[in-house]
Write a protein that holds these residues in place. Structure first.
Motif, PDB file in Angstrom:
ATOM      1  N   TYR A   1      34.795  22.842  41.169  1.00  0.00           N
ATOM      2  CA  TYR A   1      35.795  21.903  40.682  1.00  0.00           C
ATOM      3  C   TYR A   1      36.670  21.365  41.812  1.00  0.00           C
ATOM      4  CZ  TYR A   1      35.001  23.199  35.782  1.00  0.00           C
ATOM      5  OH  TYR A   1      34.459  23.390  34.536  1.00  0.00           O
TER       6      TYR A   1
ATOM      7  N   SER B   1      34.706  27.155  41.338  1.00  0.00           N
ATOM      8  CA  SER B   1      34.166  26.908  42.681  1.00  0.00           C
ATOM      9  C   SER B   1      33.603  25.495  42.831  1.00  0.00           C
ATOM     10  CB  SER B   1      33.093  27.946  43.018  1.00  0.00           C
ATOM     11  OG  SER B   1      32.020  27.872  42.088  1.00  0.00           O
TER      12      SER B   1
ATOM     13  N   ASN C   1      38.052  30.817  45.854  1.00  0.00           N
ATOM     14  CA  ASN C   1      37.062  30.746  44.772  1.00  0.00           C
ATOM     15  C   ASN C   1      36.673  32.134  44.266  1.00  0.00           C
ATOM     16  OD1 ASN C   1      37.007  27.928  44.769  1.00  0.00           O
ATOM     17  ND2 ASN C   1      35.362  27.847  46.288  1.00  0.00           N
TER      18      ASN C   1
ATOM     19  N   ASN D   1      39.238  32.879  41.916  1.00  0.00           N
ATOM     20  CA  ASN D   1      39.449  31.813  40.936  1.00  0.00           C
ATOM     21  C   ASN D   1      40.897  31.333  40.897  1.00  0.00           C
ATOM     22  OD1 ASN D   1      37.275  30.616  39.607  1.00  0.00           O
ATOM     23  ND2 ASN D   1      37.957  31.277  37.588  1.00  0.00           N
TER      24      ASN D   1
ATOM     25  N   TYR E   1      36.000  18.113  37.057  1.00  0.00           N
ATOM     26  CA  TYR E   1      34.558  18.171  37.304  1.00  0.00           C
ATOM     27  C   TYR E   1      33.914  17.054  36.506  1.00  0.00           C
ATOM     28  CZ  TYR E   1      29.820  20.019  37.699  1.00  0.00           C
ATOM     29  OH  TYR E   1      28.486  20.175  37.969  1.00  0.00           O
TER      30      TYR E   1
ATOM     31  N   GLN F   1      34.843  25.307  29.308  1.00  0.00           N
ATOM     32  CA  GLN F   1      36.294  25.228  29.150  1.00  0.00           C
ATOM     33  C   GLN F   1      36.970  26.062  30.236  1.00  0.00           C
ATOM     34  OE1 GLN F   1      37.431  23.322  26.767  1.00  0.00           O
ATOM     35  NE2 GLN F   1      39.622  23.797  26.564  1.00  0.00           N
ATOM     36  N   VAL F   2      37.972  25.478  30.838  1.00  0.00           N
ATOM     37  CA  VAL F   2      38.742  26.156  31.878  1.00  0.00           C
ATOM     38  C   VAL F   2      40.189  26.244  31.418  1.00  0.00           C
ATOM     39  CG1 VAL F   2      39.567  26.053  34.244  1.00  0.00           C
ATOM     40  CG2 VAL F   2      37.223  25.339  33.713  1.00  0.00           C
TER      41      VAL F   2
ATOM     42  N   SER G   1      40.732  30.712  34.343  1.00  0.00           N
ATOM     43  CA  SER G   1      39.894  31.613  33.560  1.00  0.00           C
ATOM     44  C   SER G   1      38.953  30.779  32.693  1.00  0.00           C
ATOM     45  CB  SER G   1      40.751  32.535  32.687  1.00  0.00           C
ATOM     46  OG  SER G   1      41.555  31.785  31.799  1.00  0.00           O
ATOM     47  N   GLY G   2      37.960  31.417  32.187  1.00  0.00           N
ATOM     48  CA  GLY G   2      36.985  30.731  31.337  1.00  0.00           C
ATOM     49  C   GLY G   2      35.685  30.452  32.054  1.00  0.00           C
ATOM     50  N   ARG G   3      35.777  29.991  33.262  1.00  0.00           N
ATOM     51  CA  ARG G   3      34.610  29.793  34.112  1.00  0.00           C
ATOM     52  C   ARG G   3      35.053  29.643  35.555  1.00  0.00           C
ATOM     53  NH1 ARG G   3      31.281  24.848  32.310  1.00  0.00           N
ATOM     54  NH2 ARG G   3      31.447  25.937  30.322  1.00  0.00           N
ATOM     55  N   SER G   4      34.094  29.738  36.449  1.00  0.00           N
ATOM     56  CA  SER G   4      34.400  29.630  37.875  1.00  0.00           C
ATOM     57  C   SER G   4      34.823  28.211  38.232  1.00  0.00           C
ATOM     58  CB  SER G   4      33.170  30.014  38.693  1.00  0.00           C
ATOM     59  OG  SER G   4      33.380  29.709  40.065  1.00  0.00           O
TER      60      SER G   4
END
Length: 116
Positions: free
Chosen positions: A32, A30, A74, A77, A100, A1-2, A25-28
């Motif tokens: 996407y 990079s 990246n 973020n 993604y 989840q982003v 936030s939540g994950r990278s």
């Protein structure tokens, strides 16, 4: 989840500049594809600028070419949209999107209003 949060919008005059930011936030992000979209009153949401994970490919809507620049950091973020020589027709809510495969995430949007 982003999770995506846009900032930097506002009320400006024609010819002014704004820099929009999208903090993820939540994950990278990079890996996407990232993009900025906008939706004006009574119109459908449309792509403004997109950028691939590697930064090698960018897309701009014809109406913003030469005036807007998309960039990504990246490490932080974040994704930015530098908007120069703003026109009244750029008035819209601007949204950040992360993609993604079949997953798409949107922010809540930030209002940009350009007065003539």
């Amino acid at each position: 989840q982003v999770q995506l949060e846009e900032s930097g919008g506002g009320l400006v005059q024609a010819g002014d500049s704004l820099r929009l930011s999208c903090a993820a936030s939540g994950r990278s992000i990079s890996g996407y594809h990232m993009g900025w979209y906008r939706q004006a009153p009574g119109k459908e949401r449309e792509p403004v600028a997109t950028i691939t994970p590697s930064d090698k490919e960018v897309y701009y809507q014809d109406s913003v070419k030469g005036r807007f620049t998309i960039s990504r950091d990246n490490a932080k973020n974040t994704v930015h949209l530098q908007m120069n020589s703003l026109k009244p027709e750029d008035t819209a809510i601007y949204y950040c999107k992360a993609s993604y495969w079949t997953y798409n995430y949107w922010g809540q949007g930030t209002q940009v209003t350009v007065s003539s």
